[in-house]
Scaffold this active site. Structure first.
Site, PDB file in Angstrom:
ATOM      1  N   ARG A   1      43.852  47.006  47.059  1.00 22.45           N
ATOM      2  CA  ARG A   1      44.763  45.920  46.661  1.00 22.45           C
ATOM      3  C   ARG A   1      45.458  45.925  45.931  1.00 22.45           C
ATOM      4  O   ARG A   1      45.797  44.536  45.408  1.00 22.45           O
ATOM      5  CB  ARG A   1      42.995  45.155  46.069  1.00 22.45           C
ATOM      6  CG  ARG A   1      42.210  44.914  46.681  1.00 22.45           C
ATOM      7  CD  ARG A   1      40.928  43.154  46.142  1.00 22.45           C
ATOM      8  NE  ARG A   1      42.088  42.823  45.250  1.00 22.45           N
ATOM      9  CZ  ARG A   1      40.951  42.321  44.063  1.00 22.45           C
ATOM     10  NH1 ARG A   1      40.206  42.684  43.891  1.00 22.45           N
ATOM     11  NH2 ARG A   1      41.831  41.780  43.671  1.00 22.45           N
TER      12      ARG A   1
ATOM     13  N   ASP B   1      43.186  48.219  32.532  1.00 23.45           N
ATOM     14  CA  ASP B   1      43.211  48.267  33.795  1.00 23.45           C
ATOM     15  C   ASP B   1      44.020  50.032  34.539  1.00 23.45           C
ATOM     16  O   ASP B   1      44.133  50.289  34.920  1.00 23.45           O
ATOM     17  CB  ASP B   1      44.524  47.533  34.135  1.00 23.45           C
ATOM     18  CG  ASP B   1      44.400  46.759  34.869  1.00 23.45           C
ATOM     19  OD1 ASP B   1      42.842  45.610  34.211  1.00 23.45           O
ATOM     20  OD2 ASP B   1      45.459  45.619  35.205  1.00 23.45           O
TER      21      ASP B   1
ATOM     22  N   ARG C   1      34.889  36.638  33.599  1.00 25.38           N
ATOM     23  CA  ARG C   1      35.995  35.806  34.219  1.00 25.38           C
ATOM     24  C   ARG C   1      35.868  34.916  34.661  1.00 25.38           C
ATOM     25  O   ARG C   1      36.462  34.251  35.135  1.00 25.38           O
ATOM     26  CB  ARG C   1      36.435  36.481  35.188  1.00 25.38           C
ATOM     27  CG  ARG C   1      36.407  37.572  35.191  1.00 25.38           C
ATOM     28  CD  ARG C   1      37.158  39.463  36.798  1.00 25.38           C
ATOM     29  NE  ARG C   1      38.473  38.973  36.160  1.00 25.38           N
ATOM     30  CZ  ARG C   1      39.822  39.697  36.643  1.00 25.38           C
ATOM     31  NH1 ARG C   1      39.062  40.293  37.854  1.00 25.38           N
ATOM     32  NH2 ARG C   1      40.802  39.747  36.674  1.00 25.38           N
TER      33      ARG C   1
ATOM     34  N   CYS D   1      37.818  41.163  41.521  1.00 27.59           N
ATOM     35  CA  CYS D   1      36.894  42.021  41.677  1.00 27.59           C
ATOM     36  C   CYS D   1      36.245  41.739  40.226  1.00 27.59           C
ATOM     37  O   CYS D   1      36.414  40.988  39.550  1.00 27.59           O
ATOM     38  CB  CYS D   1      38.178  43.733  40.171  1.00 27.59           C
ATOM     39  SG  CYS D   1      39.032  44.840  40.969  1.00 27.59           S
TER      40      CYS D   1
ATOM     41  N   LYS E   1      51.499  44.739  40.545  1.00 24.36           N
ATOM     42  CA  LYS E   1      51.201  43.534  40.918  1.00 24.36           C
ATOM     43  C   LYS E   1      50.844  42.064  40.145  1.00 24.36           C
ATOM     44  O   LYS E   1      51.236  40.875  40.762  1.00 24.36           O
ATOM     45  CB  LYS E   1      49.730  44.399  41.910  1.00 24.36           C
ATOM     46  CG  LYS E   1      48.935  43.358  41.939  1.00 24.36           C
ATOM     47  CD  LYS E   1      47.150  43.724  42.604  1.00 24.36           C
ATOM     48  CE  LYS E   1      46.109  44.215  40.949  1.00 24.36           C
ATOM     49  NZ  LYS E   1      45.927  42.387  40.921  1.00 24.36           N
ATOM     50  N   ASN E   2      50.375  42.616  38.823  1.00 25.85           N
ATOM     51  CA  ASN E   2      50.220  41.736  38.222  1.00 25.85           C
ATOM     52  C   ASN E   2      51.253  40.461  37.919  1.00 25.85           C
ATOM     53  O   ASN E   2      51.227  39.762  37.282  1.00 25.85           O
ATOM     54  CB  ASN E   2      49.962  41.321  36.644  1.00 25.85           C
ATOM     55  CG  ASN E   2      48.343  42.550  37.516  1.00 25.85           C
ATOM     56  OD1 ASN E   2      48.057  41.996  39.014  1.00 25.85           O
ATOM     57  ND2 ASN E   2      47.968  42.992  36.210  1.00 25.85           N
TER      58      ASN E   2
HETATM   59  C1  UD1 Z   1      44.658  39.973  33.742  1.00 24.19           C
HETATM   60  C2  UD1 Z   1      45.465  41.038  35.058  1.00 24.19           C
HETATM   61  C3  UD1 Z   1      43.573  42.201  34.867  1.00 24.19           C
HETATM   62  C4  UD1 Z   1      44.382  42.527  33.554  1.00 24.19           C
HETATM   63  C5  UD1 Z   1      43.873  41.555  32.764  1.00 24.19           C
HETATM   64  C6  UD1 Z   1      44.007  42.320  30.766  1.00 24.19           C
HETATM   65  C7  UD1 Z   1      46.077  39.550  36.665  1.00 24.19           C
HETATM   66  C8  UD1 Z   1      46.301  39.193  38.335  1.00 24.19           C
HETATM   67  N1  UD1 Z   1      45.529  40.618  36.713  1.00 24.19           N
HETATM   68  O1  UD1 Z   1      43.391  39.381  34.481  1.00 24.19           O
HETATM   69  O2  UD1 Z   1      44.531  43.062  36.119  1.00 24.19           O
HETATM   70  O3  UD1 Z   1      42.905  43.163  33.670  1.00 24.19           O
HETATM   71  O4  UD1 Z   1      44.445  40.210  32.772  1.00 24.19           O
HETATM   72  O5  UD1 Z   1      44.873  42.442  30.899  1.00 24.19           O
HETATM   73  O6  UD1 Z   1      47.791  39.561  35.824  1.00 24.19           O
HETATM   74  N2  UD1 Z   1      38.851  34.762  29.397  1.00 24.19           N
HETATM   75  C9  UD1 Z   1      37.880  34.334  29.315  1.00 24.19           C
HETATM   76  N3  UD1 Z   1      37.867  32.219  29.531  1.00 24.19           N
HETATM   77  C10 UD1 Z   1      39.957  32.059  30.519  1.00 24.19           C
HETATM   78  C11 UD1 Z   1      40.548  33.625  30.338  1.00 24.19           C
HETATM   79  C12 UD1 Z   1      40.216  35.071  30.398  1.00 24.19           C
HETATM   80  O7  UD1 Z   1      37.466  34.103  28.312  1.00 24.19           O
HETATM   81  O8  UD1 Z   1      39.662  31.288  30.496  1.00 24.19           O
HETATM   82  C13 UD1 Z   1      38.591  36.351  28.991  1.00 24.19           C
HETATM   83  C14 UD1 Z   1      38.281  36.259  30.611  1.00 24.19           C
HETATM   84  O9  UD1 Z   1      36.749  36.691  30.875  1.00 24.19           O
HETATM   85  C15 UD1 Z   1      38.114  38.558  29.733  1.00 24.19           C
HETATM   86  C16 UD1 Z   1      39.607  38.124  29.093  1.00 24.19           C
HETATM   87  O10 UD1 Z   1      39.396  36.999  28.690  1.00 24.19           O
HETATM   88  O11 UD1 Z   1      37.581  39.053  28.622  1.00 24.19           O
HETATM   89  C17 UD1 Z   1      40.766  38.683  29.442  1.00 24.19           C
HETATM   90  O12 UD1 Z   1      41.436  38.081  30.645  1.00 24.19           O
HETATM   91  P1  UD1 Z   1      42.916  37.205  31.056  1.00 24.19           P
HETATM   92  O13 UD1 Z   1      43.009  37.917  30.081  1.00 24.19           O
HETATM   93  O14 UD1 Z   1      42.403  36.206  31.345  1.00 24.19           O
HETATM   94  O15 UD1 Z   1      42.760  38.511  31.864  1.00 24.19           O
HETATM   95  P2  UD1 Z   1      42.865  37.842  34.108  1.00 24.19           P
HETATM   96  O16 UD1 Z   1      44.482  36.776  33.392  1.00 24.19           O
HETATM   97  O17 UD1 Z   1      41.997  37.281  34.125  1.00 24.19           O
END
Ligand code: UD1
Length: 401
Positions: free
Chosen positions: A381, A289, A105, A100, A6-7
């Site tokens: 999902r 995850d 986030r 989710c 998915k990711n």
């Molecule tokens: C992606 C995955 C999700 C997985 C996660 C971590 C997808 C669609 N989803 O989510 O399944 O659990 O990686 O492996 O690929 N953060 C900030 N600011 C930002 C962006 C992130 O503070 O602008 C923080 C988030 O709140 C979190 C951490 O960084 O605490 C990790 O987030 P991130 O790696 O961005 O995860 P996602 O891309 O949302």
């Protein structure tokens, strides 16, 4: 055989916005998130059709339309349309994404990185307005190796004349897959899978056919299902190196595992041993995850386990449901302490998010008596036919509409 990840699929779908020619993506999984991403692409003027198991996408008539909140909230990955539209059209208007409910986030790292590349951003009423007419290359150092921020910055940088370097970028296999896909279309991206990605802009991308990688989280979920039920299971379709951190934990639990190519076989012992400590980390550390699934295994493993969730602050919402099933778990802030019990007992429980919801199904496989898992739309999902596949493996499950 597990579905495509998915990711990996979601950012790759967004990346098709960058291409004016036909793209064929093989083995399209029937996850709700993938279907919703297709809906978003269609709203942006791309033609998307399912043909056999593939998605055939034609981006010739794509336009940088507004992605309003009712569309953006369908899934977290709607935010990737931002980077892709900026890459192709140099402008985008997108509402804040859904997804989710596992923590705050924020998308500050995405926006800071884009600003570093010259994008002018204003925000009002939950909508992000971006003007990238002065988009340029540069070096971006991420404060945290965010998966989504790394992907959005790559999408915004592939088309153009400049060179962009992202330092402290995420190294997840799904990022490598996105870059492999873009490179197959003619992009010039180097260093994916390391902490430094370099993108040399190109004038255009050509159409291609691509098969994204297998889903390491689904593979891990099935292995844990096998371990929980004292079973034997073979999972194929995903390179086991991508979930080496889980394999290590399962071996520590007493499971026998044999991996060869994209096949992995597990045999669970009579008595499972607690793994002692689970700390979620960015790749190649233990994935957030798979935290809920492995914590669920600890509830019936001998001994005590401390679980530190370091990535998302609200990822223990499934724990009160496990407690209803007889698990002994204490949670404070981002730490859970699990004391193994001999058995779980079936109960009526509620899925609160995707992975936590899947973990309740796993707990139900192990629990004595009936378990009813409600709100399974969360699970759909990111899993397709979880019930059917578990039935094929010997589980007794009935789906009620
Ligand atoms: C992606 C995955 C999700 C997985 C996660 C971590 C997808 C669609 N989803 O989510 O399944 O659990 O990686 O492996 O690929 N953060 C900030 N600011 C930002 C962006 C992130 O503070 O602008 C923080 C988030 O709140 C979190 C951490 O960084 O605490 C990790 O987030 P991130 O790696 O961005 O995860 P996602 O891309 O949302």
């Amino acid at each position: 055989m597990v579905e495509c990840a998915k990711n990996a699929y979601l950012p790759i779908l967004a990346a098709t916005i960058l291409c004016e020619e036909q793209v064929i993506l093989n083995r399209a999984p029937e996850f709700a998130d993938v279907n919703n991403m297709c809906v978003i692409l269609e709203k942006l003027g791309l033609k998307v059709k399912r043909q056999g198991g593939a998605l055939v996408i034609d981006g010739a008539n794509a336009t940088p339309r507004f992605v309003p909140v009712d569309t953006a909230k369908l899934l977290r990955s709607s935010i990737f349309t931002l980077g892709a539209m900026l890459g192709r059209f140099r402008r985008a208007r997108v509402a804040y994404p859904g997804g989710c409910d596992i923590g705050l986030r924020p998308i500050d790292l995405h926006l800071k990185g884009l600003r570093d590349l010259g994008v002018k951003i204003t925000e009002s009423h939950g909508v992000i307005n971006c003007d990238a007419t002065e988009l340029h290359g540069g070096t971006i150092a991420l404060d945290f190796a965010s998966v989504g921020a790394t992907e959005n910055l790559i999408l915004a940088s592939v088309l153009g004349k400049d060179r962009t370097v992202i330092i402290n970028c995420a190294r997840e296999p799904e990022i490598v897959d996105l870059c492999n896909f873009l490179n197959k279309m003619g992009a010039r991206i180097y260093g994916a899978g390391t902490g430094r990605i370099e993108i040399e802009g190109v004038a255009r991308l050509n159409g291609t056919e691509y098969t994204p990688i297998g889903d390491r989280i689904i593979a891990g979920t099935y292995l844990i299902a096998g371990a929980l039920t004292h079973g034997k299971i073979e999972v194929s379709g995903c390179n086991s190196i991508f979930f080496a951190s889980l394999i290590d934990k399962l071996r520590y639990s007493g499971c026998f595992l044999r991996a060869k190519g994209d096949k992995i076989y597990l045999k669970s012992p009579k008595t499972l041993k607690s793994v002692g400590l689970i700390e979620t980390q960015v790749y190649p550390g233990f994935p957030t995850d798979l935290q809920a699934q492995l914590l669920t295994l600890q509830t019936v493993s001998k001994g005590c386990c401390v679980v530190h969730e370091n990535i998302f602050e609200s990822r223990f919402k499934f724990v009160p449901e496990l407690i209803k099933m007889g698990a002994n778990v204490k949670v404070r802030d981002c730490t859970a302490v699990v004391e193994g019990v001999a058995d779980l007992s079936g109960a009526e429980v509620y899925a609160k998010d995707l992975r936590g919801g899947a973990s309740l199904v796993l707990a139900g496989l192990r629990a004595k008596g009936y378990t009813t898992v409600n709100d399974i739309y969360h699970i759909e999902r990111g899993y397709c036919n979880l019930d059917k596949r578990l039935i094929e493996l010997g589980a007794q499950i009935r789906r009620e509409e």
